[in-house]
Design a protein around this motif. Structure first.
Motif, mmCIF file in Angstrom:
data_model
loop_
_atom_site.group_PDB
_atom_site.id
_atom_site.type_symbol
_atom_site.label_atom_id
_atom_site.label_comp_id
_atom_site.label_asym_id
_atom_site.label_seq_id
_atom_site.Cartn_x
_atom_site.Cartn_y
_atom_site.Cartn_z
ATOM 1 N N PRO A 120 -36.496 -0.730 8.950
ATOM 2 C CA PRO A 120 -35.205 -0.548 8.287
ATOM 3 C C PRO A 120 -35.368 0.332 7.050
ATOM 4 O O PRO A 120 -36.301 0.154 6.272
ATOM 5 N N LEU A 121 -34.458 1.297 6.891
ATOM 6 C CA LEU A 121 -34.538 2.220 5.769
ATOM 7 C C LEU A 121 -33.470 1.961 4.704
ATOM 8 O O LEU A 121 -33.755 2.002 3.519
ATOM 9 N N ALA A 122 -32.241 1.730 5.132
ATOM 10 C CA ALA A 122 -31.134 1.568 4.189
ATOM 11 C C ALA A 122 -29.975 0.883 4.907
ATOM 12 O O ALA A 122 -29.973 0.780 6.131
ATOM 13 N N ILE A 123 -29.000 0.431 4.116
ATOM 14 C CA ILE A 123 -27.804 -0.149 4.722
ATOM 15 C C ILE A 123 -26.591 0.655 4.296
ATOM 16 O O ILE A 123 -26.592 1.320 3.267
ATOM 17 N N GLU A 124 -25.575 0.585 5.135
ATOM 18 C CA GLU A 124 -24.316 1.256 4.861
ATOM 19 C C GLU A 124 -23.203 0.224 5.007
ATOM 20 O O GLU A 124 -23.013 -0.342 6.083
ATOM 21 N N LEU A 125 -22.498 -0.027 3.918
ATOM 22 C CA LEU A 125 -21.399 -0.998 3.938
ATOM 23 C C LEU A 125 -20.187 -0.401 4.635
ATOM 24 O O LEU A 125 -20.031 0.821 4.672
ATOM 25 N N PRO A 126 -19.294 -1.263 5.160
ATOM 26 C CA PRO A 126 -18.028 -0.727 5.654
ATOM 27 C C PRO A 126 -17.257 -0.121 4.477
ATOM 28 O O PRO A 126 -17.515 -0.463 3.322
ATOM 29 N N ASN A 127 -16.313 0.773 4.745
ATOM 30 C CA ASN A 127 -15.578 1.432 3.668
ATOM 31 C C ASN A 127 -14.768 0.449 2.833
ATOM 32 O O ASN A 127 -14.590 0.657 1.631
ATOM 33 N N PHE A 128 -14.265 -0.614 3.460
ATOM 34 C CA PHE A 128 -13.471 -1.608 2.744
ATOM 35 C C PHE A 128 -13.997 -3.002 3.047
ATOM 36 O O PHE A 128 -14.355 -3.292 4.189
ATOM 37 N N VAL A 129 -14.052 -3.868 2.034
ATOM 38 C CA VAL A 129 -14.444 -5.262 2.216
ATOM 39 C C VAL A 129 -13.384 -6.153 1.587
ATOM 40 O O VAL A 129 -12.700 -5.756 0.642
ATOM 41 N N GLU A 130 -13.265 -7.361 2.131
ATOM 42 C CA GLU A 130 -12.342 -8.347 1.578
ATOM 43 C C GLU A 130 -13.148 -9.364 0.789
ATOM 44 O O GLU A 130 -14.070 -9.974 1.321
ATOM 45 N N LEU A 131 -12.796 -9.527 -0.482
ATOM 46 C CA LEU A 131 -13.502 -10.445 -1.357
ATOM 47 C C LEU A 131 -12.504 -11.282 -2.126
ATOM 48 O O LEU A 131 -11.352 -10.884 -2.330
ATOM 49 N N GLN A 132 -12.967 -12.449 -2.566
ATOM 50 C CA GLN A 132 -12.107 -13.357 -3.313
ATOM 51 C C GLN A 132 -12.383 -13.232 -4.805
ATOM 52 O O GLN A 132 -13.528 -13.085 -5.230
ATOM 53 N N ILE A 133 -11.306 -13.295 -5.592
ATOM 54 C CA ILE A 133 -11.442 -13.264 -7.052
ATOM 55 C C ILE A 133 -11.811 -14.663 -7.524
ATOM 56 O O ILE A 133 -11.154 -15.639 -7.181
ATOM 57 N N VAL A 134 -12.878 -14.750 -8.315
ATOM 58 C CA VAL A 134 -13.342 -16.031 -8.827
ATOM 59 C C VAL A 134 -12.768 -16.291 -10.208
ATOM 60 O O VAL A 134 -12.411 -17.417 -10.532
ATOM 61 N N ASP A 175 -12.517 -0.918 -2.063
ATOM 62 C CA ASP A 175 -13.154 0.266 -1.482
ATOM 63 C C ASP A 175 -14.605 0.293 -1.952
ATOM 64 O O ASP A 175 -14.869 0.414 -3.149
ATOM 65 N N THR A 176 -15.565 0.185 -1.032
ATOM 66 C CA THR A 176 -16.982 0.106 -1.409
ATOM 67 C C THR A 176 -17.526 1.446 -1.887
ATOM 68 O O THR A 176 -18.535 1.489 -2.573
ATOM 69 N N ARG A 177 -16.882 2.535 -1.531
ATOM 70 C CA ARG A 177 -17.359 3.861 -1.959
ATOM 71 C C ARG A 177 -17.054 4.110 -3.422
ATOM 72 O O ARG A 177 -17.842 4.728 -4.131
ATOM 73 N N THR A 178 -15.888 3.635 -3.891
ATOM 74 C CA THR A 178 -15.481 3.881 -5.272
ATOM 75 C C THR A 178 -15.558 2.632 -6.138
ATOM 76 O O THR A 178 -15.566 2.735 -7.358
ATOM 77 N N GLY A 179 -15.588 1.453 -5.512
ATOM 78 C CA GLY A 179 -15.609 0.209 -6.277
ATOM 79 C C GLY A 179 -14.250 -0.155 -6.851
ATOM 80 O O GLY A 179 -14.173 -0.921 -7.809
ATOM 81 N N LYS A 180 -13.171 0.364 -6.274
ATOM 82 C CA LYS A 180 -11.848 0.124 -6.815
ATOM 83 C C LYS A 180 -11.012 -0.782 -5.921
ATOM 84 O O LYS A 180 -11.175 -0.828 -4.717
ATOM 85 N N TYR A 181 -10.095 -1.497 -6.573
ATOM 86 C CA TYR A 181 -9.118 -2.365 -5.904
ATOM 87 C C TYR A 181 -8.224 -1.511 -5.024
ATOM 88 O O TYR A 181 -7.787 -0.432 -5.409
ATOM 89 N N VAL A 182 -7.936 -2.014 -3.788
ATOM 90 C CA VAL A 182 -7.050 -1.291 -2.879
ATOM 91 C C VAL A 182 -5.736 -2.050 -2.722
ATOM 92 O O VAL A 182 -4.664 -1.495 -2.943
ATOM 93 N N GLU A 183 -5.835 -3.351 -2.323
ATOM 94 C CA GLU A 183 -4.624 -4.135 -2.127
ATOM 95 C C GLU A 183 -4.939 -5.618 -2.122
ATOM 96 O O GLU A 183 -6.086 -6.031 -1.976
#
Length: 185
Positions: A120-134, A175-183
């Motif tokens: 294994p060399l590296a990982i690539e995340l999906p473009n968008f992930v769903e996460l919960q605000i703590v 958005d995992t590429r920019t680290g910004k909130y989408v919706e």
């Protein structure tokens, strides 16, 4: 083997038995002399970025990288465990390879692992992930009309800016590429 014209962003190459990926490639054709490529290459093992110039008479060994869909299982110290979704084999990656991706990676998430054979060399995340605000500050009544944003801590520990109307325990898309909130979900 790749020649000068084959060099491009994203190409994975091997120099002196070390694997690099080309981050930035600029082909230069001066009025006098031969053409060359000015590149920034990133070492896969630790993420160090180097400047390297390739002349027209140089050849570079390319690495055939295969993409495998794998599920992130858990972290054990500085080692991350992934399971191949097709063969159910388990692979480990050192934290140094995936440090940038850890801020959006949670257990059970499916990612693309780039492999050179069985390594294994590296990982690539999906473009968008769903996460919960703590944790986030409550928005004040009437502030949502004027817009604005506030900081919110996600379940992975990463802090992002979200609109004022978003509350604790809310699931959001990032958005995992920019680290910004989408919706909000």
């Amino acid at each position: 083997m790749a020649v000068l014209n084959d060099l491009r962003n994203g190409l994975v190459i091997r120099l002196n038995d070390i694997i690099y990926t080309i981050v930035d490639c600029q082909h230069v054709k001066p009025g006098k002399g031969s053409a060359f490529a000015r590149t920034k290459i990133k070492r896969i093992t630790d993420g160090a970025v180097l400047d390297r110039t390739f002349r027209s008479n140089e050849t570079v060994e390319t690495v055939r990288v295969m993409d495998h869909k794998m599920q992130y299982m858990y972290r054990d110290g500085d080692i991350l465990w992934f399971m191949d979704n097709e063969s159910f084999e388990q692979h480990t990656l050192p934290m140094t390879l995936v440090e940038d991706s850890l801020k959006f990676l949670k257990e059970g998430e499916t990612v693309t692992v780039k492999m050179d054979g069985q390594v294994p060399l590296a990982i690539e995340l999906p473009n968008f992930v769903e996460l919960q605000i703590v944790e986030t500050d409550p928005g004040l009544r009437g502030d949502t009309v004027s817009g604005g944003s506030k900081r919110a801590t996600l379940e992975t520990g990463e802090v992002v800016n979200v609109p004022l109307f978003v509350q604790n325990e809310t699931r959001i898309k990032v958005d995992t590429r920019t680290g910004k909130y989408v919706e909000r979900i």
